[in-house]
Design a protein around this motif. Structure first.
Motif, PDB file in Angstrom:
ATOM      1  N   TYR A   1       7.588  12.473  -0.082  1.00 32.86           N
ATOM      2  CA  TYR A   1       6.358  13.117   0.756  1.00 32.86           C
ATOM      3  C   TYR A   1       6.882  14.156   1.204  1.00 32.86           C
ATOM      4  O   TYR A   1       8.045  14.585   1.380  1.00 32.86           O
ATOM      5  CB  TYR A   1       5.763  12.199   1.602  1.00 32.86           C
ATOM      6  N   ASN A   2       6.040  15.124   1.690  1.00 31.10           N
ATOM      7  CA  ASN A   2       6.211  16.645   2.216  1.00 31.10           C
ATOM      8  C   ASN A   2       5.983  16.332   3.729  1.00 31.10           C
ATOM      9  O   ASN A   2       4.747  16.572   4.129  1.00 31.10           O
ATOM     10  CB  ASN A   2       5.305  17.461   1.561  1.00 31.10           C
ATOM     11  N   LYS A   3       7.179  16.069   4.552  1.00 32.71           N
ATOM     12  CA  LYS A   3       6.972  15.727   5.916  1.00 32.71           C
ATOM     13  C   LYS A   3       6.792  16.885   6.662  1.00 32.71           C
ATOM     14  O   LYS A   3       7.221  18.136   6.375  1.00 32.71           O
ATOM     15  CB  LYS A   3       8.327  15.299   6.354  1.00 32.71           C
ATOM     16  N   ILE A   4       5.856  16.707   7.619  1.00 35.24           N
ATOM     17  CA  ILE A   4       5.406  17.774   8.837  1.00 35.24           C
ATOM     18  C   ILE A   4       6.157  17.425   9.993  1.00 35.24           C
ATOM     19  O   ILE A   4       6.724  17.969  10.533  1.00 35.24           O
ATOM     20  CB  ILE A   4       3.860  17.685   8.932  1.00 35.24           C
TER      21      ILE A   4
ATOM     22  N   VAL B   1      -7.000   3.473   1.488  1.00 38.83           N
ATOM     23  CA  VAL B   1      -5.641   2.952   1.778  1.00 38.83           C
ATOM     24  C   VAL B   1      -5.596   2.068   2.979  1.00 38.83           C
ATOM     25  O   VAL B   1      -6.091   2.491   3.952  1.00 38.83           O
ATOM     26  CB  VAL B   1      -4.759   4.046   1.865  1.00 38.83           C
ATOM     27  N   PRO B   2      -5.312   0.787   2.784  1.00 37.69           N
ATOM     28  CA  PRO B   2      -5.409  -0.186   3.822  1.00 37.69           C
ATOM     29  C   PRO B   2      -4.435  -0.289   4.899  1.00 37.69           C
ATOM     30  O   PRO B   2      -3.555  -1.081   5.172  1.00 37.69           O
ATOM     31  CB  PRO B   2      -5.507  -1.537   3.236  1.00 37.69           C
TER      32      PRO B   2
ATOM     33  N   ASN C   1       0.976  -1.088  -0.030  1.00 39.10           N
ATOM     34  CA  ASN C   1       0.115  -0.059   0.077  1.00 39.10           C
ATOM     35  C   ASN C   1       0.925   1.223   0.034  1.00 39.10           C
ATOM     36  O   ASN C   1       2.024   1.143   0.336  1.00 39.10           O
ATOM     37  CB  ASN C   1      -1.138  -0.103   1.201  1.00 39.10           C
ATOM     38  N   ILE C   2       0.402   2.510  -0.572  1.00 37.82           N
ATOM     39  CA  ILE C   2       0.949   3.530  -0.525  1.00 37.82           C
ATOM     40  C   ILE C   2       1.625   4.090   0.692  1.00 37.82           C
ATOM     41  O   ILE C   2       2.803   4.722   0.716  1.00 37.82           O
ATOM     42  CB  ILE C   2       0.287   4.598  -1.396  1.00 37.82           C
TER      43      ILE C   2
ATOM     44  N   ILE D   1       5.870   4.765   1.504  1.00 39.43           N
ATOM     45  CA  ILE D   1       6.118   6.132   2.008  1.00 39.43           C
ATOM     46  C   ILE D   1       6.990   5.932   3.288  1.00 39.43           C
ATOM     47  O   ILE D   1       8.234   6.527   3.282  1.00 39.43           O
ATOM     48  CB  ILE D   1       4.982   7.170   2.453  1.00 39.43           C
ATOM     49  N   LEU D   2       6.416   4.857   4.095  1.00 40.21           N
ATOM     50  CA  LEU D   2       7.239   4.545   5.418  1.00 40.21           C
ATOM     51  C   LEU D   2       8.742   4.070   5.030  1.00 40.21           C
ATOM     52  O   LEU D   2       9.579   4.220   5.592  1.00 40.21           O
ATOM     53  CB  LEU D   2       6.614   3.727   6.298  1.00 40.21           C
TER      54      LEU D   2
END
Length: 121
Positions: A19-22, A103-104, A7-8, A12-13
């Motif tokens: 991705y645009n991290k906060i 997203v699961p 899964n997306i 990302i992880l």
């Protein structure tokens, strides 16, 4: 249903998708949604492999649970939408197909920066 490592959010992880991290800590990762629905639209995901809120509540450790809830608050503060600043926001998670989950991997949407409006029209 078992966890889908493709899964997306899993990608990302693992750092496979930009991705645009906060914010990030031992328990969560937060980033801006690529298709924002409000002025501020962020996602907060646990780092563990949890499909949805039900899976998380049954299988996550107490430390992970506290980490997720505190993480949501930290992200709200970083975005300038927390109640500490006299603002407000909506934290939303969808569970399974009937609940609108796409997203699961458990994720919370944080909406703010403007009046969010009614929950259901």
């Amino acid at each position: 249903m078992s966890y889908d490592d493709d899964n997306i959010f899993a990608k990302i992880l693992r750092g496979e998708i930009p991705y645009n991290k906060i914010y990030e800590d031992d328990f969560i990762l937060s980033f801006h949604d690529i298709n924002p629905q409000k002025k501020i639209h962020a996602l907060v995901i646990p780092k563990g492999k949890y499909i949805d809120l039900d899976d998380f509540s049954l299988n996550a450790s107490s430390e992970e649970m506290v980490g997720l809830i505190k993480g949501i608050n930290i992200v709200a503060k970083k975005l300038g939408i927390s109640t500490d600043l006299g603002k407000g926001y909506r934290a939303l998670t969808n569970v399974n197909d009937d609940g609108g989950q796409e997203v699961p991997h458990l994720h919370f949407h944080l909406f703010g920066g403007e009046k969010v409006g009614k929950m259901v029209a």
